[in-house]
Design a protein around this motif. Structure first.
Motif, mmCIF file in Angstrom:
data_model
loop_
_atom_site.group_PDB
_atom_site.id
_atom_site.type_symbol
_atom_site.label_atom_id
_atom_site.label_comp_id
_atom_site.label_asym_id
_atom_site.label_seq_id
_atom_site.Cartn_x
_atom_site.Cartn_y
_atom_site.Cartn_z
ATOM 1 N N ARG A 296 0.813 -1.217 0.000
ATOM 2 C CA ARG A 296 0.000 0.000 0.000
ATOM 3 C C ARG A 296 0.848 1.270 0.000
ATOM 4 N NH1 ARG A 296 -2.760 -0.323 4.846
ATOM 5 N NH2 ARG A 296 -2.324 1.743 5.670
ATOM 6 N N VAL A 297 1.951 1.238 0.704
ATOM 7 C CA VAL A 297 2.751 2.454 0.872
ATOM 8 C C VAL A 297 4.001 2.493 0.005
ATOM 9 C CG1 VAL A 297 1.945 2.700 3.242
ATOM 10 C CG2 VAL A 297 4.102 1.528 2.807
ATOM 11 N N MET A 298 4.262 1.412 -0.749
ATOM 12 C CA MET A 298 5.543 1.294 -1.436
ATOM 13 C C MET A 298 5.868 2.463 -2.384
ATOM 14 S SD MET A 298 8.330 -0.234 -1.531
ATOM 15 C CE MET A 298 7.950 -1.692 -0.561
ATOM 16 N N PRO A 299 4.929 2.988 -3.180
ATOM 17 C CA PRO A 299 5.317 4.086 -4.069
ATOM 18 C C PRO A 299 5.903 5.281 -3.326
ATOM 19 C CG PRO A 299 3.195 3.201 -4.725
ATOM 20 C CD PRO A 299 3.532 2.569 -3.413
ATOM 21 N N TRP A 300 5.378 5.590 -2.171
ATOM 22 C CA TRP A 300 5.856 6.754 -1.420
ATOM 23 C C TRP A 300 7.104 6.417 -0.602
ATOM 24 C CZ3 TRP A 300 0.889 5.264 -2.275
ATOM 25 C CH2 TRP A 300 0.150 6.119 -3.101
ATOM 26 N N LEU A 301 7.187 5.163 -0.168
ATOM 27 C CA LEU A 301 8.406 4.729 0.508
ATOM 28 C C LEU A 301 9.582 4.746 -0.469
ATOM 29 C CD1 LEU A 301 9.821 3.668 3.013
ATOM 30 C CD2 LEU A 301 9.062 1.351 2.403
ATOM 31 N N GLU A 302 9.345 4.291 -1.691
ATOM 32 C CA GLU A 302 10.407 4.339 -2.702
ATOM 33 C C GLU A 302 10.817 5.781 -2.983
ATOM 34 O OE1 GLU A 302 8.681 2.204 -5.942
ATOM 35 O OE2 GLU A 302 9.471 0.260 -5.268
ATOM 36 N N ASN A 303 9.830 6.668 -3.069
ATOM 37 C CA ASN A 303 10.142 8.089 -3.274
ATOM 38 C C ASN A 303 10.989 8.630 -2.119
ATOM 39 O OD1 ASN A 303 8.750 8.159 -5.650
ATOM 40 N ND2 ASN A 303 6.980 9.293 -4.852
ATOM 41 N N ALA A 304 10.642 8.235 -0.905
ATOM 42 C CA ALA A 304 11.391 8.716 0.264
ATOM 43 C C ALA A 304 12.847 8.288 0.189
ATOM 44 C CB ALA A 304 10.746 8.192 1.545
ATOM 45 N N LEU A 305 13.081 7.054 -0.215
ATOM 46 C CA LEU A 305 14.450 6.561 -0.301
ATOM 47 C C LEU A 305 15.196 7.198 -1.470
ATOM 48 C CD1 LEU A 305 13.800 2.795 0.495
ATOM 49 C CD2 LEU A 305 14.566 4.592 2.045
ATOM 50 N N GLU A 306 14.471 7.553 -2.530
ATOM 51 C CA GLU A 306 15.098 8.255 -3.650
ATOM 52 C C GLU A 306 15.418 9.691 -3.280
ATOM 53 O OE1 GLU A 306 15.493 10.810 -7.034
ATOM 54 O OE2 GLU A 306 13.708 10.797 -5.752
ATOM 55 N N ARG A 307 14.557 10.293 -2.471
ATOM 56 C CA ARG A 307 14.786 11.670 -2.029
ATOM 57 C C ARG A 307 15.920 11.745 -1.012
ATOM 58 N NH1 ARG A 307 13.240 15.910 -4.862
ATOM 59 N NH2 ARG A 307 13.782 14.419 -6.474
ATOM 60 N N MET A 308 16.066 10.715 -0.211
ATOM 61 C CA MET A 308 17.123 10.709 0.809
ATOM 62 C C MET A 308 17.911 9.406 0.675
ATOM 63 S SD MET A 308 16.681 11.995 4.698
ATOM 64 C CE MET A 308 18.078 12.044 5.833
ATOM 65 N N PRO A 309 18.764 9.348 -0.329
ATOM 66 C CA PRO A 309 19.461 8.092 -0.672
ATOM 67 C C PRO A 309 20.267 7.507 0.478
ATOM 68 C CG PRO A 309 19.789 9.759 -2.371
ATOM 69 C CD PRO A 309 19.125 10.444 -1.225
ATOM 70 N N VAL A 310 20.707 8.339 1.405
ATOM 71 C CA VAL A 310 21.508 7.825 2.510
ATOM 72 C C VAL A 310 20.722 6.808 3.336
ATOM 73 C CG1 VAL A 310 20.846 9.630 4.161
ATOM 74 C CG2 VAL A 310 23.107 8.553 4.320
ATOM 75 N N LEU A 311 19.394 6.882 3.293
ATOM 76 C CA LEU A 311 18.578 5.925 4.041
ATOM 77 C C LEU A 311 18.409 4.618 3.279
ATOM 78 C CD1 LEU A 311 15.719 8.225 5.431
ATOM 79 C CD2 LEU A 311 17.893 7.599 6.502
#
Length: 809
Positions: A296-311
């Protein structure tokens, strides 16, 4: 033998505990909080704990500012650690509309004296070197924001309350509540009974089912929200200070921050929101979390990791997927429960840690003193009625969840679960291009699409294309005639042998005689404004009260709650049974005379007169008044006759150029006439502060509720603030909450604003320091983050002598 308390609070989350703490600080120490498990064991314990000044709501801005102040000092008061991290926060903007949102927030923040500024990409990168800023135009920097330990914050307020004598009983589930004949409340628990003058429903996810014990249908739905904590991030280990919280509304639909040396990502997904416990939260539920739903949340979780690659290089070590309460519009339920005396709501909060301290403070003021020091209108539980049934509540809560990280445009029109209540001409108006809004469940026309414009909402912080349509409607009313469906107005009848004495005691203005009407206010004992209402004297000795739709339950409960049992009174809510139309403009008499044989000249039907007239066989209560400031009548009649009367008026008005009109045009015209509205007349202010003393009679025989407080305010050497009317040199109109400045110093804030098409000026009301409320005074208003010059006016720019409504035949 039942134990006794002044107040029993049900629920030991941050909302209930905050209220107990603040009641104790207001001097009410004989209060008890009952919690079925441990404090915080519902939703509070799993909250992420962020607090931000970044809000475009003046009221919620007061709440969040107070929360941060409290979290900074309460450890010193109680010795209980709250672990407040004042790392600041950044709210990102990728589009011009999002930048406008940030600028509007700065305008409101300046009124609240909250530090914030707009940063460009280079400055953002200096504060947060790990964030991918591709596409970012700007960010709102709020340096005093941060996050707190939710359990520590709750325990600190609990300890502070106990230190002042309040009582907390844990591991004691409340089983039922009952209103006793003497007006007290009986609270049954696993460990015995309590009797209380007042009870408070602070039940969190249980609040709805607790309300059902007394027939109270609270529109609260439990939604689930994820946040994720990563493994420790090596790059964080060497940081000298904590990174600011990032709110990325567009791509992440949530927030990202440090959690010690790890990352924390919170997501409000923009699709497929998840509800739980629709049939009631299990009583045995304690510290409950749900399995993560990564799909359910994967599209936004992927965006979060792309926005903050260090995570992205760290694994997820912990997932928190817990239930949070959502009311239909996202604002908590804070205040008196509809239809119940001394039953208060302190629930429905989706942001308990950020709003809870302010909720407790201002609700405590309301309970102890009869009014809060900030407008509670947007939080009042009585903004809902029977229309907010379970289906409505669930669908609107899902909509609210999806809007959690969308732009909060002024007047944003939420479309889910509509229509609920419609007048008999709703479909006619839709076919003619009406764009409707929801007010207390009613569909009310905003504006009408013409000339090929699509009948759909256009939202902006700036002047939108619909302004052309509004100007057309205003021009019709000012030069010809307009007709508006005002069926949403609340309409209440009071009758009986004691009706006159009863109504006279409640209103500040003189009581109208039969066939006349009075604009007046209902006040509490502190002289604060509960509601504005028009009172019409009826031929049978009764009274007809008309007020804004929003105040229907509030006014009906006020009347019922103040009705002595030994009086001969009947109070009936006629809001649904009756429809209403506003016919306004210089040709209004010509149109009305074509459909009725009633005399309409000044001698027969004067300004502020009320008559029963016949229109094509329909018995119509005609009121000669106009909120637009023109010759006009309000026509109140049975809903089943509304369509027929509307059709007759439109047919008769065709040769006079009649136009449908909506609430946007009405608001513009009331601003041109310097008529104060609901945003000016709130529980924060007295009649002198609102500058409406012309509607009060301080020497009224028999007095009125709030008379002493009103007299004191009227005789004060200096009021704390006063309502001023201004024209603003701007092409972007005020929406409410913006700072008013003088020589760089904040002296007040805007309550409402609009563009006046008839006078070609941007107009606003503001509460400011009385020293600067003089006609001709030059001030500055913060509009979209920039100071714009304003001038205080002492009279309406349109028809200042109010001659047009009194025009004779």
């Amino acid at each position: 033998m039942a134990e006794q308390a002044r107040v029993v609070i049900i629920g030991g989350g941050i909302m209930g505990t905050s209220l107990l703490y603040h009641l104790a600080h207001e001097g009410w120490q004989d209060c008890v909080l009952l919690e079925k498990g441990e404090l915080t064991s519902g939703s509070t314990w799993h909250a992420a704990g962020q607090i931000t000044h970044s809000t475009s709501s003046f009221t919620l801005g007061k709440f969040s500012g107070y929360a941060i102040d409290l979290y900074r000092r309460i450890e010193g008061e109680t010795g209980q650690s709250v672990t407040f991290h004042d790392c600041g926060s950044l709210r990102l903007a990728y589009t011009d509309d999002e930048v406008d949102w940030l600028r509007q927030t700065i305008s409101v923040g300046a009124a609240l004296e909250h530090p914030m500024e707009l940063l460009g990409p280079d400055a953002i990168a200096k504060k947060h070197p790990f964030y991918n800023l591709d596409g970012v135009k700007a960010a709102l920097w709020t340096p005093e924001d941060g996050h707190v330990d939710p359990a520590g914050a709750t325990f600190a307020m609990a300890k502070g309350a106990r230190n002042l004598g309040a009582k907390i009983v844990r591991h004691n589930r409340v089983l039922d509540t009952e209103r006793l004949p003497n007006g007290e409340w009986l609270v049954r628990t696993e460990q015995g009974e309590w009797r209380a003058e007042m009870i408070v429903n602070a039940g969190g996810t249980y609040a709805r089912q607790i309300g059902l014990w007394v027939g109270l249908n609270l529109p609260i739905t439990c939604m689930t929200h994820h946040y994720f904590v990563t493994e420790p991030v090596a790059e964080f280990a060497a940081l000298a200070q904590e990174l600011p919280v990032v709110r990325d509304d567009r791509l992440v639909s949530g927030y990202i921050r440090m959690e010690q040396k790890s990352g924390l990502i919170g997501i409000y997904e923009k699709a497929n929101p998840n509800t739980v416990w629709l049939d009631g939260t299990p009583w045995e539920s304690e510290n409950e979390l749900f399995d993560p739903d990564y799909e359910r949340v994967m599209p936004w979780l992927e965006n979060a990791l792309e926005r903050m690659p260090v995570l992205a290089e760290s694994g997820i070590r912990r997932t928190v997927h817990g239930a949070i309460t959502h009311p239909p519009d996202g604002n908590m339920l804070l205040g008196p429960a509809p239809g119940l005396n001394n039953y208060w709501c302190c629930c429905g909060s989706q942001i308990g840690v950020g709003w809870g301290p302010g909720a407790g403070k201002y609700l405590a003021q309301w309970m102890v003193h009869g009014a809060a020091d900030v407008s509670m209108r947007e939080l009042d539980p009585r903004r809902y009625g029977e229309f907010a049934d379970r289906n409505y509540a669930v669908r609107k809560a899902c909509e609210d969840y999806l809007l959690r990280h969308e732009i909060p445009y002024p007047g944003f029109n939420r479309l889910e679960a509509r229509p609920v209540k419609t007048s008999a001409i709703y479909e006619r108006l839709v076919k003619q291009g009406a764009v409707h809004e929801e007010v207390f469940g009613w569909e009310r026309p905003r504006w009408f699409a013409k000339d090929g414009m699509a009948a759909r909402d256009i939202h902006s912080f700036r002047r939108a294309p619909w302004l052309d349509m509004v100007e057309r409607e205003v021009k019709a009313v000012r030069e010809r005639v307009g007709l508006m469906d005002i069926s949403a107005f609340a309409k209440i009848e009071v009758s009986g042998a004691d009706a006159a004495a009863f109504v006279d005691r409640l209103i500040a203005n003189r009581l109208p005689r039969a066939g006349r009407m009075t604009l007046t206010h209902l006040l509490n004992e502190r002289g604060r404004i509960e509601a504005e209402t028009t009172v019409i004297g009826l031929e049978d000795g009764g009274y007809y009260l008309v007020c804004a739709a929003f105040f229907e339950t509030r006014v009906f409960d006020w009347l019922k709650g103040h009705a002595p049992k030994d009086m001969d009174l009947t109070i009936v809510n006629r809001s649904t049974a009756l429809g209403a139309l506003a016919l306004q403009g210089p040709r209004a008499r010509d149109v009305l005379s074509a459909v009725t044989t009633a005399a309409l000249d000044n001698a027969s039907f004067p300004w502020l007169g009320a008559r029963q007239i016949d229109i094509a066989g329909a018995d119509v209560r005609a009121l000669r008044m106009s909120y637009a400031g023109e010759l006009g009548w309000e026509l109140h009649l049975p809903m089943d006759a509304l369509a027929m009367v509307y059709d007759r008026l439109m047919e008769a008005g065709a040769k006079h150029g009649i136009e449908n009109t909506g609430s946007f045009a009405m608001n513009a015209m009331r601003m041109e006439k310097m008529f104060k509205g609901a945003s000016e007349l709130t529980n924060e202010v007295t009649l002198p502060e609102a500058d409406v003393m012309r509607f009060a009679r301080l020497d009224k025989p028999g007095g009125f509720i709030g008379q002493s407080a009103t007299r004191r305010a009227a005789g004060a050497d200096k009021l704390p603030y006063v309502c001023a009317f201004m024209e603003v040199d701007t092409d972007v109109d005020c929406h409410g909450g913006e700072a008013v400045m003088r020589s760089g110093r904040r002296i007040g804030s805007v309550s409402s604003g609009a563009y006046g098409p008839s006078v070609h000026r941007s107009l606003a009301f503001a509460y400011i320091d009385p020293e600067f409320a003089r006609a001709g005074q030059i001030l500055d208003v913060m509009v979209l983050g920039e100071e714009r010059q304003a001038q205080v006016l002492d009279k309406a720019p349109y028809d200042p002598d109010n001659l047009r409504p009194r025009t004779d035949a």
